[in-house]
Design a protein around this motif. Structure first.
Motif, mmCIF file in Angstrom:
data_model
loop_
_atom_site.group_PDB
_atom_site.id
_atom_site.type_symbol
_atom_site.label_atom_id
_atom_site.label_comp_id
_atom_site.label_asym_id
_atom_site.label_seq_id
_atom_site.Cartn_x
_atom_site.Cartn_y
_atom_site.Cartn_z
ATOM 1 N N VAL A 31 37.461 29.882 -2.230
ATOM 2 C CA VAL A 31 37.452 29.503 -3.641
ATOM 3 C C VAL A 31 38.347 30.497 -4.372
ATOM 4 O O VAL A 31 38.164 31.709 -4.265
ATOM 5 N N ASN A 32 39.323 29.989 -5.126
ATOM 6 C CA ASN A 32 40.353 30.894 -5.646
ATOM 7 C C ASN A 32 40.446 30.904 -7.168
ATOM 8 O O ASN A 32 41.528 31.019 -7.738
ATOM 9 N N SER A 33 39.296 30.808 -7.841
ATOM 10 C CA SER A 33 39.264 31.029 -9.287
ATOM 11 C C SER A 33 37.884 31.542 -9.655
ATOM 12 O O SER A 33 36.889 31.219 -8.989
ATOM 13 N N PHE A 34 37.827 32.356 -10.699
ATOM 14 C CA PHE A 34 36.538 32.888 -11.142
ATOM 15 C C PHE A 34 35.604 31.758 -11.539
ATOM 16 O O PHE A 34 34.430 31.745 -11.183
ATOM 17 N N ARG A 35 36.140 30.815 -12.306
ATOM 18 C CA ARG A 35 35.332 29.687 -12.752
ATOM 19 C C ARG A 35 34.857 28.858 -11.567
ATOM 20 O O ARG A 35 33.720 28.392 -11.534
ATOM 21 N N GLY A 36 35.748 28.690 -10.574
ATOM 22 C CA GLY A 36 35.375 27.928 -9.392
ATOM 23 C C GLY A 36 34.231 28.572 -8.631
ATOM 24 O O GLY A 36 33.332 27.883 -8.123
ATOM 25 N N ILE A 37 34.245 29.892 -8.541
ATOM 26 C CA ILE A 37 33.169 30.617 -7.857
ATOM 27 C C ILE A 37 31.846 30.418 -8.593
ATOM 28 O O ILE A 37 30.799 30.152 -7.979
ATOM 29 N N GLU A 38 31.880 30.539 -9.912
ATOM 30 C CA GLU A 38 30.662 30.346 -10.705
ATOM 31 C C GLU A 38 30.140 28.920 -10.556
ATOM 32 O O GLU A 38 28.935 28.701 -10.375
ATOM 33 N N LYS A 39 31.049 27.945 -10.622
ATOM 34 C CA LYS A 39 30.652 26.539 -10.525
ATOM 35 C C LYS A 39 30.151 26.198 -9.122
ATOM 36 O O LYS A 39 29.241 25.374 -8.950
ATOM 37 N N THR A 40 30.750 26.811 -8.099
ATOM 38 C CA THR A 40 30.301 26.588 -6.726
ATOM 39 C C THR A 40 28.849 26.999 -6.560
ATOM 40 O O THR A 40 28.033 26.268 -5.969
ATOM 41 N N ILE A 41 28.499 28.178 -7.082
ATOM 42 C CA ILE A 41 27.121 28.652 -6.956
ATOM 43 C C ILE A 41 26.171 27.729 -7.712
ATOM 44 O O ILE A 41 25.103 27.359 -7.202
ATOM 45 N N GLN A 42 26.538 27.332 -8.920
ATOM 46 C CA GLN A 42 25.696 26.408 -9.687
ATOM 47 C C GLN A 42 25.471 25.115 -8.910
ATOM 48 O O GLN A 42 24.336 24.626 -8.804
ATOM 49 N N TYR A 43 26.552 24.555 -8.382
ATOM 50 C CA TYR A 43 26.452 23.273 -7.689
ATOM 51 C C TYR A 43 25.598 23.393 -6.434
ATOM 52 O O TYR A 43 24.737 22.541 -6.174
ATOM 53 N N GLU A 44 25.829 24.445 -5.640
ATOM 54 C CA GLU A 44 25.071 24.608 -4.400
ATOM 55 C C GLU A 44 23.587 24.827 -4.665
ATOM 56 O O GLU A 44 22.732 24.348 -3.908
ATOM 57 N N ILE A 45 23.255 25.547 -5.713
ATOM 58 C CA ILE A 45 21.837 25.725 -6.068
ATOM 59 C C ILE A 45 21.220 24.366 -6.386
ATOM 60 O O ILE A 45 20.118 24.031 -5.906
ATOM 61 N N ARG A 46 21.898 23.558 -7.176
ATOM 62 C CA ARG A 46 21.372 22.244 -7.557
ATOM 63 C C ARG A 46 21.295 21.301 -6.357
ATOM 64 O O ARG A 46 20.323 20.548 -6.200
ATOM 65 N N ARG A 47 22.312 21.340 -5.502
ATOM 66 C CA ARG A 47 22.348 20.456 -4.329
ATOM 67 C C ARG A 47 21.254 20.827 -3.330
ATOM 68 O O ARG A 47 20.499 19.961 -2.852
ATOM 69 N N GLN A 48 21.168 22.117 -3.009
ATOM 70 C CA GLN A 48 20.180 22.550 -2.022
ATOM 71 C C GLN A 48 18.759 22.340 -2.529
ATOM 72 O O GLN A 48 17.862 21.958 -1.765
ATOM 73 N N ALA A 49 18.528 22.594 -3.813
ATOM 74 C CA ALA A 49 17.190 22.406 -4.381
ATOM 75 C C ALA A 49 16.758 20.950 -4.277
ATOM 76 O O ALA A 49 15.596 20.651 -3.944
ATOM 77 N N ALA A 50 17.687 20.025 -4.547
ATOM 78 C CA ALA A 50 17.348 18.598 -4.460
ATOM 79 C C ALA A 50 17.026 18.211 -3.021
ATOM 80 O O ALA A 50 16.072 17.443 -2.774
ATOM 81 N N ARG A 51 17.761 18.746 -2.058
ATOM 82 C CA ARG A 51 17.501 18.435 -0.648
ATOM 83 C C ARG A 51 16.151 19.008 -0.210
ATOM 84 O O ARG A 51 15.363 18.326 0.464
ATOM 85 N N LEU A 52 15.902 20.247 -0.576
ATOM 86 C CA LEU A 52 14.634 20.861 -0.198
ATOM 87 C C LEU A 52 13.454 20.115 -0.827
ATOM 88 O O LEU A 52 12.397 19.961 -0.205
ATOM 89 N N ASP A 53 13.639 19.648 -2.041
ATOM 90 C CA ASP A 53 12.575 18.924 -2.735
ATOM 91 C C ASP A 53 12.229 17.615 -2.025
ATOM 92 O O ASP A 53 11.102 17.134 -2.110
ATOM 93 N N GLU A 54 13.226 17.047 -1.349
ATOM 94 C CA GLU A 54 13.005 15.790 -0.626
ATOM 95 C C GLU A 54 12.635 16.019 0.835
ATOM 96 O O GLU A 54 12.533 15.068 1.614
ATOM 97 N N GLY A 55 12.434 17.297 1.208
ATOM 98 C CA GLY A 55 12.054 17.607 2.584
ATOM 99 C C GLY A 55 13.199 17.553 3.571
ATOM 100 O O GLY A 55 12.986 17.522 4.787
#
Length: 499
Positions: free
Chosen positions: A240-264
């Motif tokens: 990831v080659n931008s500061f904003r991209g790094i911040e957005k990547t973490i936000q997205y992965e938290i939301r994605r992983q949380a939704a998957r974990l919530d569904e088992g």
């Protein structure tokens, strides 16, 4: 098919966030890490090569001493333990842009280990990021995929390989798992990356231009039910080659992983890629563990021996670190926290400091770089440092104002001329004949004309209502082509009203 996401606030309340960053910093040495091939960004493809960087049989690597010294400098800045003995290893994997089929890196015996970096957040909070190691390695080449969308391999007709970057020296800074960040994880990651950029630039060991690939990060994210639970399975979003991209990547992965974990559903340990156009990550390959790389000591390279005496020599060369420098300049210039933050957000600290060194006052330098010049940079879609104007030019404009040779309007016109390539401020002034009207007779004549054209305004001024004063001053400025001094005009106007 778009992945299901949980609301960010809900995800960070329900799960404990753990993240880590592997930051690759390309060093600004003249030659590559293990051979004398010249390094130049943007060179013709496959022209900066030697048998070593191509991995040809019989070619032998020789370590670039400057790269090792740069690594020691960075280790000191990151409060690392500098190991007396460190070792290069072969990291085995096949990619078409890695001509040897292995990367020369450091594994269990890195040059720098066990450090930390304190980063300051927007509200002044200081968060300590623990660092596992900062090791030396060489870079791979570059693949260009032709025919696919946005240069991606999906749908591409063919791929081209440029080996110019193969063998360029890198330092990879690997954090330990970062815990306790909570919903501020993206902010902390962005602040950390900006701090790394500032440090390597202060040390003069890297250009740290993310858009040129000088600096990039692999972003690891995992979630767990609580802070005392074992770490969850992590994803690793590569390059990831931008500061904003790094911040957005973490936000997205938290939301994605949380939704998957919530569904088992399980979280795959995989590499992923950040797509700037969709603001999403996409799955890549299943992530290898360290054992899969079959690390072993490189038989062509002896261990590095870094003596205490050499470390002391490097310490003596260390410049002031960015955080200490910011605090010093903030005090010297009499700035508030908010004012300094505005300067940092505009990436204008170096420019303002250089303008002050060239003779301008801090307030004047800050006014230009955060005002007219920031607007010009935004309009052109470039950074401040890419504008065709130097700190010395800005200091010269400020001197012309201080000497009473230019007013604000003429100064702005002068700066516009410099930006258009008309020369230095002095050359622009001479070319256009910019000069403050000092002839009181000419000013009085212009004021009289303004009075005659605006009798209602004159009556208000005589009655003590000064609000419409700008109408008279504006008319005089127009009549004198902006070359009258506003203070002199005001003085003449006030004299005529009272007279």
């Amino acid at each position: 098919m778009a992945e299901k996401l949980m609301k960010y606030a809900d995800a960070t309340k329900k799960y404990d966030v753990v993240f880590g960053l592997e930051t690759h910093v390309e060093l600004s040495t003249n030659t590559k890490l293990f051979c004398p091939a010249h390094i130049e960004f943007g060179g013709e493809p496959n022209t900066q090569l030697t048998p070593v960087s191509l991995g040809l049989p019989g070619s032998l690597p020789v370590v670039n001493k400057a790269a090792v010294d740069y690594a020691i400098k960075l280790g000191l800045a990151l409060h690392c333990e500098i190991n007396e003995w460190s070792q290069f290893a072969r990291k085995n994997y096949f990619y078409p842009d890695m001509p040897r089929d292995y990367q020369i890196s450091q594994y269990d015996k890195p040059t720098n280990g066990n450090g930390y970096l304190d980063v300051e957040l927007e509200d002044g909070t200081v968060f300590r990021v623990p660092i596992e190691r900062a090791h030396i390695e060489d870079d791979a080449g570059k693949n260009t995929h032709v025919g696919g969308a946005d240069g991606r391999i999906e749908g591409a007709d063919h791929s081209l390989v440029d080996y110019n970057r193969a063998g360029v020296p890198l330092i990879e800074i690997v954090t330990k798992p970062i815990e306790g960040a909570g919903d501020r994880a993206p902010e902390i990651a962005g602040a950390y990356m900006r701090a790394i950029r500032d440090i390597v630039r202060a040390l003069n060991i890297s250009h740290a231009r993310m858009e040129q690939g000088n600096m990039r990060a692999d972003v690891n994210v995992s979630l767990r039910p609580s802070a005392d639970a074992p770490y969850g399975t992590r994803s690793e979003t590569k390059n990831v080659n931008s500061f904003r991209g790094i911040e957005k990547t973490i936000q997205y992965e938290i939301r994605r992983q949380a939704a998957r974990l919530d569904e088992g559903k399980e979280i795959l340990q995989e590499t992923r890629h950040w797509d700037e156009s969709t603001q999403t990550t996409a799955g890549g390959r299943v992530k290898s563990d360290a054992d899969d790389y079959r690390y072993f000591p490189d038989p062509d390279l002896v261990m590095l021996h870094i003596t205490k005496e050499h470390i002391e020599e490097i310490k003596a060369q260390m410049p002031e670190m960015p955080r200490e420098r910011r605090n010093r300049l903030k005090a010297e210039w009499g700035l508030s926290d908010l004012q300094m933050r505005d300067i940092l957000n505009a990436d204008a600290l170096d420019l303002i400091e250089d303008t002050v060194k060239a003779g301008a006052k801090a307030a004047g330098a800050r006014k230009w770089w955060l005002g007219e010049l920031s607007r010009a940079a935004n309009a052109q879609g470039v950074s401040l440092e890419e504008l065709p104007i130097t700190p010395a030019d800005v200091a010269e404009v400020e001197k012309l104002i201080a000497d009473g040779k230019l007013n604000d309007k003429l100064a702005k016109q002068t700066v516009e001329g410099v930006l258009k390539g008309e020369g230095t401020p002095d050359e622009v002034v001479k070319k256009h004949g910019y000069k403050i009207v000092e002839d009181n007779g000419a000013i009085e004549a212009a004021v009289d004309a303004a009075f005659e054209a605006n009798p209602d305004v004159v009556e208000k001024l005589k009655s003590g209502n000064m609000k419409p004063m700008g109408v008279i001053i504006g008319a005089v400025m127009k009549a004198t082509r902006g070359q009258a001094d506003a203070k002199a005009v005001t003085k003449v106007v006030m004299g005529k009203i009272k007279g």
